[in-house]
Design an enzyme around this catalytic site. Structure first.
Site, short mmCIF file in Angstrom:
data_model
loop_
_atom_site.label_atom_id
_atom_site.label_comp_id
_atom_site.label_asym_id
_atom_site.label_seq_id
_atom_site.Cartn_x
_atom_site.Cartn_y
_atom_site.Cartn_z
N LYS A 71 57.58 -111.98 -3.78
CA LYS A 71 58.38 -112.86 -3.26
C LYS A 71 58.00 -113.61 -1.81
O LYS A 71 58.03 -114.83 -1.68
CB LYS A 71 59.86 -112.53 -3.00
CG LYS A 71 60.57 -112.47 -4.29
CD LYS A 71 62.03 -112.01 -4.03
CE LYS A 71 62.78 -111.68 -5.12
NZ LYS A 71 64.39 -111.35 -4.90
N ASP A 107 68.37 -116.83 -3.82
CA ASP A 107 69.27 -115.69 -3.93
C ASP A 107 70.39 -116.00 -2.91
O ASP A 107 71.64 -115.69 -3.39
CB ASP A 107 68.02 -114.67 -3.25
CG ASP A 107 67.51 -113.92 -4.36
OD1 ASP A 107 67.82 -114.28 -5.61
OD2 ASP A 107 66.54 -113.27 -4.00
N ALA A 133 68.46 -105.33 5.82
CA ALA A 133 67.46 -106.13 6.65
C ALA A 133 66.26 -106.44 5.51
O ALA A 133 65.22 -106.62 6.13
CB ALA A 133 66.89 -105.83 7.72
N ALA A 136 66.81 -109.25 0.22
CA ALA A 136 68.23 -109.79 -0.19
C ALA A 136 68.95 -109.91 1.01
O ALA A 136 69.91 -111.19 0.94
CB ALA A 136 69.27 -108.86 -1.06
N ARG A 157 69.48 -99.61 8.83
CA ARG A 157 69.05 -98.08 9.08
C ARG A 157 67.59 -98.26 9.79
O ARG A 157 67.63 -97.42 10.99
CB ARG A 157 68.81 -97.46 7.75
CG ARG A 157 68.17 -96.15 8.09
CD ARG A 157 67.90 -95.35 6.61
NE ARG A 157 66.91 -96.28 5.92
CZ ARG A 157 66.54 -96.06 4.66
NH1 ARG A 157 67.04 -94.90 4.00
NH2 ARG A 157 65.70 -96.91 4.10
N ARG A 161 63.09 -103.19 11.96
CA ARG A 161 63.29 -104.17 11.00
C ARG A 161 64.57 -104.99 11.14
O ARG A 161 64.47 -106.34 11.02
CB ARG A 161 63.27 -103.44 9.52
CG ARG A 161 63.17 -104.41 8.33
CD ARG A 161 62.92 -103.47 7.10
NE ARG A 161 62.58 -104.29 5.84
CZ ARG A 161 62.66 -103.91 4.74
NH1 ARG A 161 63.43 -102.34 4.48
NH2 ARG A 161 62.53 -104.63 3.79
P1 NDP Z 1 64.40 -104.27 0.03
O1 NDP Z 1 63.65 -103.19 -0.24
O2 NDP Z 1 63.68 -105.61 0.59
O3 NDP Z 1 65.42 -103.87 1.17
C1 NDP Z 1 66.19 -102.66 1.04
C2 NDP Z 1 67.34 -102.61 2.26
O4 NDP Z 1 68.04 -101.37 1.74
C3 NDP Z 1 66.55 -102.38 3.60
O5 NDP Z 1 67.17 -102.93 4.58
C4 NDP Z 1 66.78 -100.72 3.39
O6 NDP Z 1 66.69 -100.10 5.01
C5 NDP Z 1 68.00 -100.44 2.94
N1 NDP Z 1 68.19 -99.05 2.34
C6 NDP Z 1 67.58 -98.82 1.29
N2 NDP Z 1 68.22 -97.58 1.14
C7 NDP Z 1 68.86 -97.00 2.15
C8 NDP Z 1 69.49 -95.98 2.40
N3 NDP Z 1 69.50 -95.01 1.72
N4 NDP Z 1 70.22 -95.87 3.71
C9 NDP Z 1 70.50 -97.03 4.45
N5 NDP Z 1 69.84 -98.07 4.00
C10 NDP Z 1 68.97 -97.96 2.94
O7 NDP Z 1 65.05 -104.64 -1.27
P2 NDP Z 1 65.83 -105.88 -1.43
O8 NDP Z 1 66.57 -106.56 -0.34
O9 NDP Z 1 65.06 -106.88 -2.26
O10 NDP Z 1 67.02 -105.65 -2.67
C11 NDP Z 1 68.25 -104.76 -2.07
C12 NDP Z 1 69.10 -104.87 -3.30
O11 NDP Z 1 69.50 -106.24 -3.63
C13 NDP Z 1 68.60 -104.15 -4.63
O12 NDP Z 1 69.44 -103.46 -5.12
C14 NDP Z 1 68.25 -105.40 -5.66
O13 NDP Z 1 68.44 -105.17 -7.14
C15 NDP Z 1 69.56 -106.34 -4.89
N6 NDP Z 1 69.40 -107.84 -5.26
C16 NDP Z 1 70.32 -108.41 -5.88
C17 NDP Z 1 70.32 -109.77 -6.34
C18 NDP Z 1 71.27 -110.22 -7.11
O14 NDP Z 1 71.10 -111.26 -7.60
N7 NDP Z 1 72.37 -109.76 -7.11
C19 NDP Z 1 69.05 -110.50 -5.89
C20 NDP Z 1 68.22 -109.84 -5.28
C21 NDP Z 1 68.17 -108.56 -4.88
P3 NDP Z 1 65.54 -100.06 5.92
O15 NDP Z 1 65.13 -101.26 6.54
O16 NDP Z 1 66.06 -98.96 6.81
O17 NDP Z 1 64.60 -99.17 4.86
#
Ligand code: NDP
Length: 286
Positions: A71, A107, A133, A136, A157, A161
């Site tokens: 992306k 999105d 952050a 999405a 978390r 970021r």
């Molecule tokens: P990224 O990997 O870019 O970001 C993941 C985020 O989740 C980060 O902020 C991360 O925090 C946080 N995170 C993950 N695990 C934990 C945890 N155990 N505790 C606290 N924070 C956590 O992923 P995306 O933003 O691309 O995707 C996120 C979700 O959105 C996915 O489930 C994806 O499937 C969904 N999605 C849904 C869409 C829809 O149309 N419904 C479209 C796009 C995405 P940190 O920064 O601290 O690592």
């Protein structure tokens, strides 16, 4: 008149893509409207993205979707980026105008459409809390800001970021976007009108996982939304419903971001109900 067997082509480029259900909903929409279009789900490793886009140009694709991990990387191969996609810094949908590839991000717009249409909440003047952050969260926070939200509070978390995203988007949109660290349990206050889990917590196969959030202080009308769509029924939403709070699942965002893409590509209104049913069937939740 001779039959025309040549279909218009769309694609999704990503890795992994095996379990990406977007093709099912787009193909169902083409069938519903009798359009001779095809949507191909194509596995493209990062090293091949440039070639894949050259291929898209050579094949005359009408457009394509990008998913993990393309992306952001795709930006440098496009001819133009829509202003909101530029603010987000990521593109999930590309449309072709003549020979030009134009990058869009549907999105956050899809999320907001669900908030307005399915949950009946206008984000203008509202206070939102966005958990996460990543991509999405960034798309949702940007569109909330551009839609006139009074405030967006980013709770993440990883402090670097979260703080960087809030500062960047506040300067780009002019909306008060603040960051708050996520230490232990995040306690929701009655000031929030909308709470979004935009993390991947609860995503299959960790479907029992729950963001550490205390909802007890929420005001009764606060909308609780989840971006996780697999499964659409997350423990987070179940906990909110148990408290009587209104909820919005990740299928809503997924279908509307696809519907916006469908309209950008075909110029036709998307048959949303048909797309939603195809998605639910693909995910085994019909
Ligand atoms: P990224 O990997 O870019 O970001 C993941 C985020 O989740 C980060 O902020 C991360 O925090 C946080 N995170 C993950 N695990 C934990 C945890 N155990 N505790 C606290 N924070 C956590 O992923 P995306 O933003 O691309 O995707 C996120 C979700 O959105 C996915 O489930 C994806 O499937 C969904 N999605 C849904 C869409 C829809 O149309 N419904 C479209 C796009 C995405 P940190 O920064 O601290 O690592």
């Amino acid at each position: 008149m001779p039959a025309n067997f040549k279909a218009e082509l769309l694609a999704c480029f990503g890795q992994p893509v095996d379990e990406n259900p977007t093709g099912r909903m787009q193909e169902a929409a083409f069938r519903e409207l009798g359009l001779n279009w095809r949507y191909l789900t194509v596995e493209v490793p990062p090293a091949n993205l440039r070639d894949a886009i050259l291929g898209a140009r050579a094949f005359g694709l009408r457009g394509f979707n990008l998913t993990i991990p393309h992306k952001v990387a795709v930006l440098k191969y496009l001819d133009e980026i829509a202003p909101d996609a530029a603010a987000i810094g990521a593109v999930n949908t590309v449309r072709r105008e003549g020979s030009r590839f134009i990058g869009e991000n549907t999105d956050g717009k899809g999320f907001l459409h669900g908030v307005r249409t399915d949950a009946g909440l206008d984000p203008r003047g509202r206070r939102a809390v966005v958990l996460g952050a990543g991509g999405a969260a960034r798309a949702i926070s940007t569109e909330l800001a551009l839609a006139g939200a009074a405030e967006v509070l980013v709770v993440n978390r990883s402090p670097e970021r979260g703080a960087a995203m809030a500062a960047d988007l506040a300067s780009k949109t002019g909306c008060p976007i603040r960051y708050e660290p996520w230490r232990g349990v995040y306690r929701v206050t009655s000031a929030a009108d909308l709470l979004v889990n935009a993390t991947s917590i609860g995503l299959f196969p960790d479907a029992a996982a729950m963001p550490p959030v205390d909802l007890a202080g929420a005001h009764p009308g606060m909308l609780v939304a989840d971006v996780v769509f697999n499964p659409p029924e997350t423990p987070f939403l179940a906990a909110a419903r148990k408290l009587g709070l209104p909820t919005l699942d990740g299928l809503s965002m997924l279908v509307y971001q696809g519907a916006i893409g469908f309209r950008l590509w075909t110029g036709r209104e998307a048959p949303v109900a048909v797309m939603k049913a195809a998605l639910a069937q693909a995910l085994g939740v019909a």
